[in-house]
Enzyme design. Structure first.
Site, PDB file in Angstrom:
ATOM      1  N   ASN A  96      -5.507   5.783  -1.937  1.00  0.00           N
ATOM      2  CA  ASN A  96      -5.129   6.353  -0.678  1.00  0.00           C
ATOM      3  C   ASN A  96      -4.306   7.709  -0.974  1.00  0.00           C
ATOM      4  O   ASN A  96      -4.280   8.304   0.221  1.00  0.00           O
ATOM      5  CB  ASN A  96      -3.887   5.314  -0.146  1.00  0.00           C
ATOM      6  CG  ASN A  96      -4.634   4.096   0.377  1.00  0.00           C
ATOM      7  OD1 ASN A  96      -5.816   4.041   0.893  1.00  0.00           O
ATOM      8  ND2 ASN A  96      -3.755   3.064   0.660  1.00  0.00           N
ATOM      9  N   SER A 118       0.772  -1.151  -0.043  1.00  0.00           N
ATOM     10  CA  SER A 118      -0.227  -0.133  -0.023  1.00  0.00           C
ATOM     11  C   SER A 118       0.931   1.322   0.122  1.00  0.00           C
ATOM     12  O   SER A 118       0.539   2.213  -0.525  1.00  0.00           O
ATOM     13  CB  SER A 118      -0.760   0.020   1.259  1.00  0.00           C
ATOM     14  OG  SER A 118      -1.945  -0.820   1.384  1.00  0.00           O
TER      15      SER A 118
HETATM   16  P1  NAI Z   1      -1.175  -9.197   7.930  1.00  0.00           P
HETATM   17  O1  NAI Z   1      -0.192  -8.864   8.966  1.00  0.00           O
HETATM   18  O2  NAI Z   1      -2.567  -9.477   8.125  1.00  0.00           O
HETATM   19  O3  NAI Z   1      -0.470 -10.283   7.054  1.00  0.00           O
HETATM   20  C1  NAI Z   1       0.968 -10.423   6.641  1.00  0.00           C
HETATM   21  C2  NAI Z   1       1.316 -11.683   6.653  1.00  0.00           C
HETATM   22  O4  NAI Z   1       2.714 -12.172   6.206  1.00  0.00           O
HETATM   23  C3  NAI Z   1       1.500 -12.615   8.186  1.00  0.00           C
HETATM   24  O5  NAI Z   1       0.533 -13.776   8.017  1.00  0.00           O
HETATM   25  C4  NAI Z   1       2.834 -13.084   8.214  1.00  0.00           C
HETATM   26  O6  NAI Z   1       3.096 -14.184   8.984  1.00  0.00           O
HETATM   27  C5  NAI Z   1       3.409 -13.008   6.892  1.00  0.00           C
HETATM   28  N1  NAI Z   1       4.797 -12.938   6.644  1.00  0.00           N
HETATM   29  C6  NAI Z   1       5.659 -11.723   7.413  1.00  0.00           C
HETATM   30  N2  NAI Z   1       7.019 -12.190   6.813  1.00  0.00           N
HETATM   31  C7  NAI Z   1       6.980 -12.939   5.828  1.00  0.00           C
HETATM   32  C8  NAI Z   1       7.911 -13.594   5.156  1.00  0.00           C
HETATM   33  N3  NAI Z   1       9.104 -13.248   5.239  1.00  0.00           N
HETATM   34  N4  NAI Z   1       7.407 -14.657   4.357  1.00  0.00           N
HETATM   35  C9  NAI Z   1       6.193 -15.049   4.435  1.00  0.00           C
HETATM   36  N5  NAI Z   1       5.326 -14.591   5.358  1.00  0.00           N
HETATM   37  C10 NAI Z   1       5.661 -13.555   5.877  1.00  0.00           C
HETATM   38  O7  NAI Z   1      -0.899  -8.004   6.687  1.00  0.00           O
HETATM   39  P2  NAI Z   1      -2.033  -7.435   5.681  1.00  0.00           P
HETATM   40  O8  NAI Z   1      -2.787  -6.454   6.146  1.00  0.00           O
HETATM   41  O9  NAI Z   1      -2.633  -8.659   4.972  1.00  0.00           O
HETATM   42  O10 NAI Z   1      -1.066  -6.560   4.840  1.00  0.00           O
HETATM   43  C11 NAI Z   1      -0.247  -7.519   3.684  1.00  0.00           C
HETATM   44  C12 NAI Z   1       0.326  -6.352   2.556  1.00  0.00           C
HETATM   45  O11 NAI Z   1      -0.799  -5.978   2.105  1.00  0.00           O
HETATM   46  C13 NAI Z   1       1.077  -5.175   3.134  1.00  0.00           C
HETATM   47  O12 NAI Z   1       2.215  -5.033   2.307  1.00  0.00           O
HETATM   48  C14 NAI Z   1       0.031  -4.001   3.136  1.00  0.00           C
HETATM   49  O13 NAI Z   1       0.536  -2.937   3.000  1.00  0.00           O
HETATM   50  C15 NAI Z   1      -0.844  -4.470   1.986  1.00  0.00           C
HETATM   51  N6  NAI Z   1      -2.317  -4.071   1.905  1.00  0.00           N
HETATM   52  C16 NAI Z   1      -3.050  -4.131   2.991  1.00  0.00           C
HETATM   53  C17 NAI Z   1      -4.267  -3.883   3.149  1.00  0.00           C
HETATM   54  C18 NAI Z   1      -5.139  -3.909   4.479  1.00  0.00           C
HETATM   55  O14 NAI Z   1      -6.374  -3.334   4.478  1.00  0.00           O
HETATM   56  N7  NAI Z   1      -5.030  -4.669   5.471  1.00  0.00           N
HETATM   57  C19 NAI Z   1      -5.006  -3.360   1.893  1.00  0.00           C
HETATM   58  C20 NAI Z   1      -4.344  -3.283   0.742  1.00  0.00           C
HETATM   59  C21 NAI Z   1      -2.808  -3.703   0.885  1.00  0.00           C
END
Ligand code: NAI
Length: 399
Positions: free
Chosen positions: A204, A133
């Site tokens: 955003n 994001s």
């Molecule tokens: P989250 O914290 O829910 O999930 C992240 C996941 O990545 C976790 O399950 C973690 O165990 C895993 N992880 C961390 N390091 C890792 C690695 N080295 N290898 C494999 N898995 C790993 O985060 P979320 O909210 O799903 O966000 C993920 C991405 O999506 C970020 O880049 C965020 O900016 C983007 N994003 C988030 C939105 C939201 O509303 N939450 C909307 C659009 C984009």
């Protein structure tokens, strides 16, 4: 170079994407994997954490069971969708993928490590994408040997439901990769908005004043949360008012996005974060998820101040700021006018596209509103956009 470009176009085009590898099984990764499987793609969902993988699996099962119970899918497709997702805690399966979508923690160093590892495994024609994001697509791609196959594919939460996906090529992305990514996202039933690699992409960035100007109005003591929310929902037709929405998104998340966009724009005062929201974040008052944010969810919210003139003032000020930002995104070539309007309707449920809304209200009225704010405060934050001025001077729509 011409020859090389032509060869690469053919190279990337010959792939029919069927297999998608999703990295990170958190909120976004789980949603993206479910969406891909629902649309017929063979899908792998990978996470480092086994615990996170089983949570994602339970979440997807639950979501599909609800669809089954509601009759949105039948038992055969329920089984077929589940059969198309594999939950894995090693990267090896990425070797089969035609497209990798990364949705891990928002940290450039960690993303670099993951993409370096992936590049050593995937086929030469595999497209690599990040759901980031707030990081620039160019900055993530710098870890790759073949950055021309990398781009941003930005989903909205929840990925299964929100229609919009922003597609963001970096300065190095090959155009054939962009075209193929578009095809895949359309095949998932989504709406695509093409966007330049700039902070906040479309949604955003353009949405910032919805929160920022509402906070400013509150901080000046012009109205309370419930009155501002009421003005935006009743006059504007927004599904949620700014404070309700910030509480829903989470003040931790929403504040961080504002701060990141502000920093990324070299501290342009248009994007200045608010102390009110910062204090809520510092105090752990994140909103719905903690039971209290702008509102206390154990209590009644009270009623808006019954003052129609005040409601009009609030609505006009916030909508003028939003429209100004939409013109800026067009002026700065972030996206086409139609994609800017589409993005706000499909990514954040705005009742109308902001540029179309400007035509409805009258661009000269929007300009007059901004000029009066600019004159009153003398702050750069309220400067009217050059393209809005052009539109008023032209006396007719610019596109
Ligand atoms: P989250 O914290 O829910 O999930 C992240 C996941 O990545 C976790 O399950 C973690 O165990 C895993 N992880 C961390 N390091 C890792 C690695 N080295 N290898 C494999 N898995 C790993 O985060 P979320 O909210 O799903 O966000 C993920 C991405 O999506 C970020 O880049 C965020 O900016 C983007 N994003 C988030 C939105 C939201 O509303 N939450 C909307 C659009 C984009």
């Amino acid at each position: 170079p011409g020859f090389l470009r032509e060869t690469k176009t053919k190279f990337y085009r010959k792939v029919m994407t069927k297999r998608i590898f999703v990295v990170g099984a958190g909120t976004m990764g789980a949603g993206i994997a479910q969406l891909a499987a629902q649309n017929g793609f063979e899908t792998w969902l990978y996470d480092l954490s086994v615990d996170q993988l089983s949570k994602a699996q339970a979440g997807i099962n639950k979501s599909l069971t609800t669809l089954l119970e509601k009759g949105k899918i039948d038992a055969t497709s329920y089984e077929a969708i589940l059969g198309r997702i594999q939950f894995v805690n090693h990267l090896d399966a990425a070797q089969h993928a035609d497209l990798v979508i990364e949705a891990i923690v928002e940290n450039l160093t960690v993303k670099h490590e993951v993409f370096k590892a992936l590049e050593g495994l995937v086929s030469p024609t595999c497209i690599l994408a990040s759901n980031t994001s707030s990081l620039s697509i160019a900055s993530i791609s710098s870890a790759l040997k073949q950055p021309e196959r990398f781009l941003g594919i930005h989903f909205f939460n929840p990925a299964t439901l929100m229609p919009l996906v922003e597609i963001i090529p970096s300065v190095l992305t090959h155009e054939a990769v962009v075209a193929q990514a578009q095809e895949i996202i359309l095949a998932m039933g989504k709406t695509v908005a093409l966007c330049k690699d700039t902070p906040g992409f479309i949604v955003n960035r353009v949405a910032r004043p919805f929160y920022g100007e509402a906070l400013r109005i509150y901080e000046e003591g012009l109205a309370d949360f419930v009155t501002i929310d009421y003005a935006m929902t009743s006059i504007g037709g927004f599904k949620m008012g700014p404070f309700e929405l910030m509480d829903y998104i989470g003040n931790d998340v929403n504040y961080t996005v504002t701060e990141t966009v502000f920093e990324a724009f070299y501290y342009d005062p248009r994007f200045k974060p608010s102390f009110t929201q910062k204090r809520l974040k510092e105090a752990g008052l994140y909103g719905r998820k903690t039971g209290r944010g702008f509102y206390d969810y154990s209590m009644d919210r009270g009623n808006p101040t019954p003052d129609e003139a005040l409601h009009q003032v609030i609505f006009k000020r916030i909508i003028a700021m939003l429209i100004n930002e939409a013109y800026d995104a067009v002026l700065m070539q972030v996206a086409s006018p139609s994609d800017v309007d589409l993005a706000m309707m499909k990514g954040v449920n705005y009742p109308k596209g902001l540029l179309a809304w400007s035509e409805e209200i009258g661009p000269s009225e929007i300009l007059a509103q901004l000029n009066s704010l600019y004159e009153r405060y003398g702050e750069d934050r309220y400067r009217p956009n050059a393209l809005l001025k052009d539109r008023v001077n032209a006396g007719k729509p610019l596109w």
